[in-house]
Design an enzyme around this catalytic site. Sequence first.
Site, short mmCIF file in Angstrom:
data_model
loop_
_atom_site.label_atom_id
_atom_site.label_comp_id
_atom_site.label_asym_id
_atom_site.label_seq_id
_atom_site.Cartn_x
_atom_site.Cartn_y
_atom_site.Cartn_z
N GLU A 76 53.59 -48.18 31.94
CA GLU A 76 52.48 -47.89 31.02
C GLU A 76 52.03 -49.15 30.28
OE1 GLU A 76 51.05 -45.21 31.39
OE2 GLU A 76 52.62 -44.12 32.47
N HIS A 81 49.69 -50.93 32.47
CA HIS A 81 48.32 -50.42 32.38
C HIS A 81 47.57 -51.06 31.21
CE1 HIS A 81 47.92 -47.46 35.48
NE2 HIS A 81 48.94 -46.73 35.06
#
Length: 299
Positions: A146, A149
């Site tokens: 994450e 990202h």
Amino acid sequence: MMRILLFLGTNLAVILVASITLRLLGVEGYLRGQGLNFNALLIFCFIVGMAGSMISLFISKWMAKRSTGTVVIETPGNATEKWLLDTVEELSREAGIKTPEVGIFPAQQSNAFATGWNRNDALVAVSAGLLNRMRPEEVRAVLAHEIGHVANGDMVTLALIQGVVNTFVMFFARAIAHLVDNFLRARNDGAGLGFMGYFAVVIVAEIVFGIIASAIVAWFSRFREYRADAAGAQLAGTSAMIGALSRLKAETEMPDQMPETLTAFAITTGQTRKIMERLFASHPPLDDRIRALKEAGYR
């Protein structure tokens, strides 16, 4: 089909509302006149289409918190929450970004997502199920994915791509409505679609083109998952990242409790087997992601 429509999310809703409002106010009238001004139409569609995508981006954290029930950890209440904050802070420092907000959402499926309007104002959240069933090194790998990202600026890039797609969806919808209107005028002695007819053709065409265009956005979403996996492997180790993905694969039969509007930001949406599902899926199959990590040979 429902997943496809929901994937368009807030930005498509904004486009439709804007189209209705501007049509009722007569703002689009100048685009028609004696003929279609393609330059003016393209500028008009770009402004409205990009607005829908940017609005979605700027309210993404607020939407995510409300739709998932995410509770942001302000002050750690236990050892697990403190470990989460410390781990995200460490990974963010290694990735060169400001530490995102960290939250937990009440889903029994192992999942996580990242969202936010820029890399230094993001939110990373994990499910309660993920914390309960994954080993610490696997949770760390998910968090690293994450963070990848966020560091890659995927939320902003996805919003820009969606904005461009929105532009052409609106442009071609109105171009087709204009052609149909002209065709009917030529056949019916000047009687074209009329106000409601033109409006109906535009809306239907926007929905159809929106579904087709979502395949382009879905392709980019799948591409960025591979990049985030690579970032996760570099930050947390390949074996931990593969272990986390393998654990997620084992849980794909559990009910998916992630809101459909956030599937593009989650770490997994389960396994897709049908051709149409693969075409519009926001995530690649977990087997393909594991294979890509093994072939890349990250340490």
